[in-house]
Design an enzyme around this catalytic site. Structure first.
Site, mmCIF file in Angstrom:
data_model
loop_
_atom_site.group_PDB
_atom_site.id
_atom_site.type_symbol
_atom_site.label_atom_id
_atom_site.label_comp_id
_atom_site.label_asym_id
_atom_site.label_seq_id
_atom_site.Cartn_x
_atom_site.Cartn_y
_atom_site.Cartn_z
ATOM 1 N N ASP A 125 1.140 -0.697 0.312
ATOM 2 C CA ASP A 125 0.253 0.003 -0.130
ATOM 3 C C ASP A 125 0.487 1.516 -0.092
ATOM 4 O O ASP A 125 1.803 1.345 0.200
ATOM 5 C CB ASP A 125 -0.682 -0.130 1.013
ATOM 6 C CG ASP A 125 -1.710 -1.174 1.907
ATOM 7 O OD1 ASP A 125 -1.068 -2.404 1.089
ATOM 8 O OD2 ASP A 125 -1.992 -1.066 2.406
ATOM 9 N N TYR B 278 1.859 -1.129 9.959
ATOM 10 C CA TYR B 278 1.227 -1.302 8.394
ATOM 11 C C TYR B 278 0.790 0.119 9.182
ATOM 12 O O TYR B 278 1.350 1.395 9.156
ATOM 13 C CB TYR B 278 -0.232 -2.230 9.051
ATOM 14 C CG TYR B 278 0.029 -3.388 9.544
ATOM 15 C CD1 TYR B 278 0.819 -4.085 8.947
ATOM 16 C CD2 TYR B 278 -1.210 -4.852 9.037
ATOM 17 C CE1 TYR B 278 1.280 -5.855 8.505
ATOM 18 C CE2 TYR B 278 -1.096 -5.981 8.982
ATOM 19 C CZ TYR B 278 0.508 -6.004 8.771
ATOM 20 O OH TYR B 278 -0.094 -7.529 7.766
ATOM 21 N N SER B 279 -0.342 -0.033 7.461
ATOM 22 C CA SER B 279 -0.471 1.146 6.839
ATOM 23 C C SER B 279 -1.561 2.738 7.787
ATOM 24 O O SER B 279 -1.259 2.340 8.449
ATOM 25 C CB SER B 279 -1.429 0.841 5.545
ATOM 26 O OG SER B 279 -0.741 0.121 4.321
ATOM 27 N N ARG C 48 -7.998 -1.418 11.600
ATOM 28 C CA ARG C 48 -6.181 -0.383 10.885
ATOM 29 C C ARG C 48 -6.860 0.509 9.761
ATOM 30 O O ARG C 48 -7.767 0.400 9.366
ATOM 31 C CB ARG C 48 -5.611 -1.654 10.397
ATOM 32 C CG ARG C 48 -6.583 -2.808 9.352
ATOM 33 C CD ARG C 48 -4.772 -3.940 9.129
ATOM 34 N NE ARG C 48 -5.798 -4.416 7.575
ATOM 35 C CZ ARG C 48 -6.009 -6.415 8.332
ATOM 36 N NH1 ARG C 48 -6.558 -6.129 9.638
ATOM 37 N NH2 ARG C 48 -6.404 -6.820 6.862
ATOM 38 N N GLU D 199 -10.985 -2.066 4.530
ATOM 39 C CA GLU D 199 -9.217 -1.868 4.160
ATOM 40 C C GLU D 199 -9.140 -0.385 3.840
ATOM 41 O O GLU D 199 -10.123 -0.167 3.379
ATOM 42 C CB GLU D 199 -8.289 -3.128 4.090
ATOM 43 C CG GLU D 199 -8.687 -4.077 4.417
ATOM 44 C CD GLU D 199 -6.910 -5.315 3.886
ATOM 45 O OE1 GLU D 199 -7.190 -5.743 4.798
ATOM 46 O OE2 GLU D 199 -6.709 -5.458 2.861
HETATM 47 C C1 FRU Z 1 -4.030 -3.548 2.810
HETATM 48 C C2 FRU Z 1 -2.903 -3.931 3.746
HETATM 49 C C3 FRU Z 1 -3.774 -3.195 4.670
HETATM 50 C C4 FRU Z 1 -3.075 -3.300 5.477
HETATM 51 C C5 FRU Z 1 -1.132 -3.362 5.463
HETATM 52 C C6 FRU Z 1 -0.485 -4.381 5.519
HETATM 53 O O1 FRU Z 1 -3.077 -4.963 1.527
HETATM 54 O O2 FRU Z 1 -3.418 -5.638 4.331
HETATM 55 O O3 FRU Z 1 -5.148 -3.508 5.482
HETATM 56 O O4 FRU Z 1 -2.443 -2.406 6.928
HETATM 57 O O5 FRU Z 1 -1.876 -4.046 4.141
HETATM 58 O O6 FRU Z 1 0.858 -4.204 4.404
#
Ligand code: FRU
Length: 453
Positions: free
Chosen positions: A19, A79-80, A147, A201
């Site tokens: 991402d 993560y993102s 998240r 997400e």
């Molecule tokens: C989307 C995701 C997000 C997460 C990240 C982890 O592609 O699954 O929800 O934060 O990738 O790399």
């Protein structure tokens, strides 16, 4: 010889990218962070954030991995998340992912999703981290999948969106508000009834044309002939009414595929809203042969988002015009040209047409069926990708296509329908043929990508 290093797209110097994160313009530079596993081209090592910056979206510098998963709150990945300018620093809000070892399902048990904050003066040096929320702070009817904070300011108020999966397996967005961006209270839960997918997400929010828009990446939508053909989707809703009480319109996919997920927006200093996605797809059954060469995936080009009468349209960033090399070339119906990548191709077709790239990738319009199709006839060229369809009406149809060394973005119908895909031609000069319409081709110079780790 094939050269699959992109000339117009951000990709990792080595390892894995997913991402886009923390897109912003700050102190005279565009900043593009991204989910990064430098140690594994298949993304199996814990993710941090990589960082590119640019004064103009054409000249880029990679500065390394400023955000590492180095606290117990993010043991299994930083993560993102997003970046918000705040005085002299950028605040980075993101999710710390923790998976406890044991016989867990990691949906209801065994996982922590911490909302974390770190500050950086420059996107390169990152200060100490704070935990703002833990899994126990989210609504009790959420699973442990919560998240991807998206934070923004309106006047003296701060807002945050978080993507989530409920205990009933419904995708939802949590809206929080705050006076200081540090202490957060839940304002509402946005969840359509009936459920629309099991997980949402990477939520994003922007204001365009006086309206609020919500972008999410839902998982678990039923696949159709022309809709939701990718493994997972990304798309937008209009928000009818105000943030804390408004209702969601219907959902429209940003991109028909094969490779587009988890996009985020950024507001340029001149007011344009750009959308940047991951030009990849989780859990897809097709491949990217660059993985064997040590790197995998890239981001899409920034796309300018415009609001039209039927919703949102996307166009390639206008900065690309500065990369034009030489005069445009005419590609007339029935002709084949050998074209070095990258280039841009435009045409308007009144009826059926077939555009064939590299001998095995066809964009085809069937006016009677009301269909537009992107199809690989060559297994190696597509790395196993097959077919994607979109509905198209009658009358003239515009195509604006950007071909890079290993990707294609096709903006049809003034950007109302977009296809993005990776492709892996055997040579970096490819044959391009068109039947049923005339096209114009503009050869492009590469962007510059410097590495200063
Ligand atoms: C989307 C995701 C997000 C997460 C990240 C982890 O592609 O699954 O929800 O934060 O990738 O790399």
């Amino acid at each position: 010889m094939a050269d699959w290093r992109q000339a117009l797209h951000l990709e990792p110097p080595q390892g894995w990218l997913n991402d886009p994160n923390g897109l912003c313009f700050f102190h005279g530079l565009y900043h593009v962070f991204f989910q990064y596993s430098p140690g594994s081209a298949d993304g199996t090592s814990a993710k941090g954030w990589g960082h590119w910056q640019s004064p103009d979206l054409l000249h880029w510098t990679f500065t390394g991995e400023p955000l590492l998963p180095d606290t117990p709150w993010e043991r299994n990945g930083a993560y993102s998340g997003c970046a918000v300018p705040c005085g002299e620093v950028l605040r980075l809000y993101y999710t710390g992912n923790v998976k406890h070892p044991g016989p867990y399902d990691y949906i209801h048990t065994g996982r922590e999703s911490n909302t974390l904050l770190a500050e950086t003066p420059d996107g390169i040096h990152v200060g100490p981290k704070q935990r703002l929320m833990a899994s126990t702070d989210y609504p009790a009817d959420c699973s442990l999948h919560v998240r991807d904070p998206k934070v923004w300011r309106e006047g003296d108020r701060w807002y945050m969106l978080l993507g989530a999966r409920s205990l009933q397996d419904a995708g939802r967005v949590l809206l929080y508000r705050s006076a200081d961006g540090l202490a957060w209270e839940l304002a509402r839960v946005l969840e359509p009834a009936p459920a629309f997918g099991y997980m949402w997400e990477c939520p994003d929010h922007f204001i365009l044309d006086g309206r609020r828009w919500l972008s999410v990446s839902p998982q678990g939508l039923p696949h159709g002939e022309t809709e939701n053909q990718n493994q997972y989707q990304s798309g937008w809703f209009a928000l009818n009414g105000d943030l804390e009480t408004g209702t969601l319109s219907g959902f429209t996919e940003w991109d028909k595929g094969f490779d587009f997920y988890a996009p985020q927006t950024l507001q340029a200093p001149d007011g344009r809203i750009f959308l940047v996605g991951w030009m990849g797809m989780p859990d897809a059954d097709y491949r990217n042969p660059t993985a064997a060469l040590g790197w995998q995936h890239c981001l899409t080009l920034p796309r300018e988002i415009e609001a039209g009468p039927d919703g949102l349209c996307q166009r390639p960033l206008r900065e690309l015009d500065a990369l034009a090399e030489g005069q445009p070339l005419a590609l007339t119906a029935g002709q084949t040209l050998a074209l070095p990548l990258p280039f841009r191709l435009r045409m308007t077709a009144d009826r059926d047409f077939t555009l064939t790239l590299a001998g095995g990738l066809c964009l085809e319009r069937d006016t009677e069926a009301g269909r537009l199709t992107l199809r690989f006839d060559d297994e190696a060229l597509g790395g196993g990708r097959t077919l994607r369809r979109a509905v198209c009406g009658e009358g003239p149809l515009t195509v604006d296509l950007v071909a890079d060394r290993a990707s294609l973005e096709v903006y049809c119908n003034d950007g109302a329908t977009v296809f993005s895909t990776r492709f892996y031609p055997a040579d970096s000069t490819i044959p391009v043929a068109v039947q049923g319409a005339d096209a114009t081709v503009q050869p492009l110079r590469p962007m510059t990508f410097a590495i200063e780790e």
